[in-house]
Design a protein around this motif. Structure first.
Motif, PDB file in Angstrom:
ATOM      1  N   SER A  37      -6.996  -4.073 -11.492  1.00  0.00           N
ATOM      2  CA  SER A  37      -6.830  -2.714 -10.972  1.00  0.00           C
ATOM      3  C   SER A  37      -5.894  -2.701  -9.762  1.00  0.00           C
ATOM      4  O   SER A  37      -5.929  -3.585  -8.908  1.00  0.00           O
ATOM      5  CB  SER A  37      -8.186  -2.147 -10.562  1.00  0.00           C
ATOM      6  N   GLY A  38      -5.029  -1.686  -9.737  1.00  0.00           N
ATOM      7  CA  GLY A  38      -4.105  -1.518  -8.628  1.00  0.00           C
ATOM      8  C   GLY A  38      -2.767  -2.191  -8.812  1.00  0.00           C
ATOM      9  O   GLY A  38      -1.887  -2.078  -7.944  1.00  0.00           O
ATOM     10  N   LYS A  42      -1.604  -0.565 -13.901  1.00  0.00           N
ATOM     11  CA  LYS A  42      -2.763   0.039 -13.240  1.00  0.00           C
ATOM     12  C   LYS A  42      -2.483   0.345 -11.770  1.00  0.00           C
ATOM     13  O   LYS A  42      -3.408   0.575 -10.987  1.00  0.00           O
ATOM     14  CB  LYS A  42      -3.972  -0.887 -13.362  1.00  0.00           C
ATOM     15  N   LYS A  43      -1.221   0.380 -11.419  1.00  0.00           N
ATOM     16  CA  LYS A  43      -0.823   0.703 -10.050  1.00  0.00           C
ATOM     17  C   LYS A  43      -1.365   2.071  -9.652  1.00  0.00           C
ATOM     18  O   LYS A  43      -1.323   3.019 -10.430  1.00  0.00           O
ATOM     19  CB  LYS A  43       0.704   0.703  -9.941  1.00  0.00           C
ATOM     20  N   PRO A  46      -7.600   2.556  -7.182  1.00  0.00           N
ATOM     21  CA  PRO A  46      -8.212   1.902  -6.022  1.00  0.00           C
ATOM     22  C   PRO A  46      -8.865   0.597  -6.450  1.00  0.00           C
ATOM     23  O   PRO A  46      -9.443   0.497  -7.537  1.00  0.00           O
ATOM     24  CB  PRO A  46      -9.255   2.911  -5.542  1.00  0.00           C
ATOM     25  N   ALA A  47      -8.742  -0.421  -5.613  1.00  0.00           N
ATOM     26  CA  ALA A  47      -9.255  -1.737  -6.004  1.00  0.00           C
ATOM     27  C   ALA A  47      -9.657  -2.544  -4.784  1.00  0.00           C
ATOM     28  O   ALA A  47      -8.891  -2.657  -3.819  1.00  0.00           O
ATOM     29  CB  ALA A  47      -8.203  -2.502  -6.799  1.00  0.00           C
ATOM     30  N   PHE A 123      -1.458  -2.678   1.750  1.00  0.00           N
ATOM     31  CA  PHE A 123      -1.005  -3.480   0.616  1.00  0.00           C
ATOM     32  C   PHE A 123      -0.321  -4.751   1.105  1.00  0.00           C
ATOM     33  O   PHE A 123       0.324  -4.764   2.165  1.00  0.00           O
ATOM     34  CB  PHE A 123      -0.031  -2.686  -0.263  1.00  0.00           C
ATOM     35  N   PRO A 153      -3.193  -4.618  -3.758  1.00  0.00           N
ATOM     36  CA  PRO A 153      -4.154  -3.836  -2.970  1.00  0.00           C
ATOM     37  C   PRO A 153      -4.896  -4.713  -1.961  1.00  0.00           C
ATOM     38  O   PRO A 153      -5.557  -5.688  -2.330  1.00  0.00           O
ATOM     39  CB  PRO A 153      -5.105  -3.259  -4.031  1.00  0.00           C
TER      40      PRO A 153
END
Length: 234
Positions: A37-38, A42-43, A46-47, A123, A153
């Motif tokens: 995730s993230g 999947k950018k 939230p992760a 990030f 993330p």
């Protein structure tokens, strides 16, 4: 038949395994590259660290996978090591590819990484091309990694690991890529003294899924087979 769940390191997505997956499938096994995730496609999701652990567990449970070989590269060794303790008897083996391993209550990010994450809006920015030199990669491979990488993330790097099973109990192979140094770190060195962990070496850099994908695939196949080779130098 083994089911390989392949998890890339920081900044990367499932695309990082595209040269490894066909070799595993041609040998008659399942191969499931995961994007955490993230990242990549999947950018924006939230992760945190727990999210990434659940990404991996969810991949196994959705597919009702058995005889699972979890493979974690670099950063992703941390969520993979945690996920291994959560999938019960589905787990057959874990392979850490030049990877960090989780330590209960500790996070991936040290002070330098935490400061960089804070300075970049939460990030961890991908490395520039120069950081990939000397790792056995071609210029085109470096360009591709840099072009397709995603800012990582930060919460996944700063949240502490939570182990539900001691790492020493896992059936595990650690792959050390020698162009990135021959010291796997004190935690891994101690784990390698146990009966359930073994060491494999590769004469390439930190991103063997790009620099030596067929050799890495053979190592993964050996890890899934009882009595595989203890040490490989390629």
């Amino acid at each position: 038949m083994s089911e390989f769940v392949l998890v890339p390191g920081a900044w990367l997505g499932a695309w990082a395994w595209e040269d490894v997956v066909p070799v595993l499938r041609a040998a008659g096994h399942g191969a499931h590259p995961v994007t955490l995730s993230g990242l990549a496609e999947k950018k924006g999701m939230p992760a945190g660290q727990r999210t990434h652990v659940q990404d991996i567990v969810g991949e196994v449970e959705r597919g009702d996978l058995r005889e699972v070989v979890l493979v974690g590269h670099s950063y992703s060794g941390i969520p993979v090591g945690q996920a291994a303790g959560r999938i019960g008897d589905r787990l057959a083996h874990v392979v850490f590819v030049d990877a960090n391993v989780p330590v209960d209550g500790e996070a991936f990010a040290g002070p330098a990484e935490a400061a960089e994450i804070s300075a970049h809006g939460g990030f961890w920015p991908p490395w520039p091309p120069g950081e990939f030199e000397g790792q056995g990669l071609t210029d085109e491979q470096i360009k591709r990694i840099v072009r397709d990488s995603t800012p990582h993330p930060g919460a996944s790097l700063t949240e502490p690991a939570v182990l539900t099973r001691p790492l020493a109990e896992l059936p595990a192979t650690y792959v050390k890529c020698l162009l990135d140094g021959d010291d796997p770190g004190a935690t891994v060195a101690e784990l390698l003294t146990g009966e359930r962990w073994r060491l494999v070496t590769m004469n390439t850099g930190h991103w063997p899924m790009f620099s030596r994908p067929h050799e890495l695939a053979r190592i993964l196949l050996d890890a899934a087979a009882p009595g595989g080779t203890d040490t490989v130098a390629g």
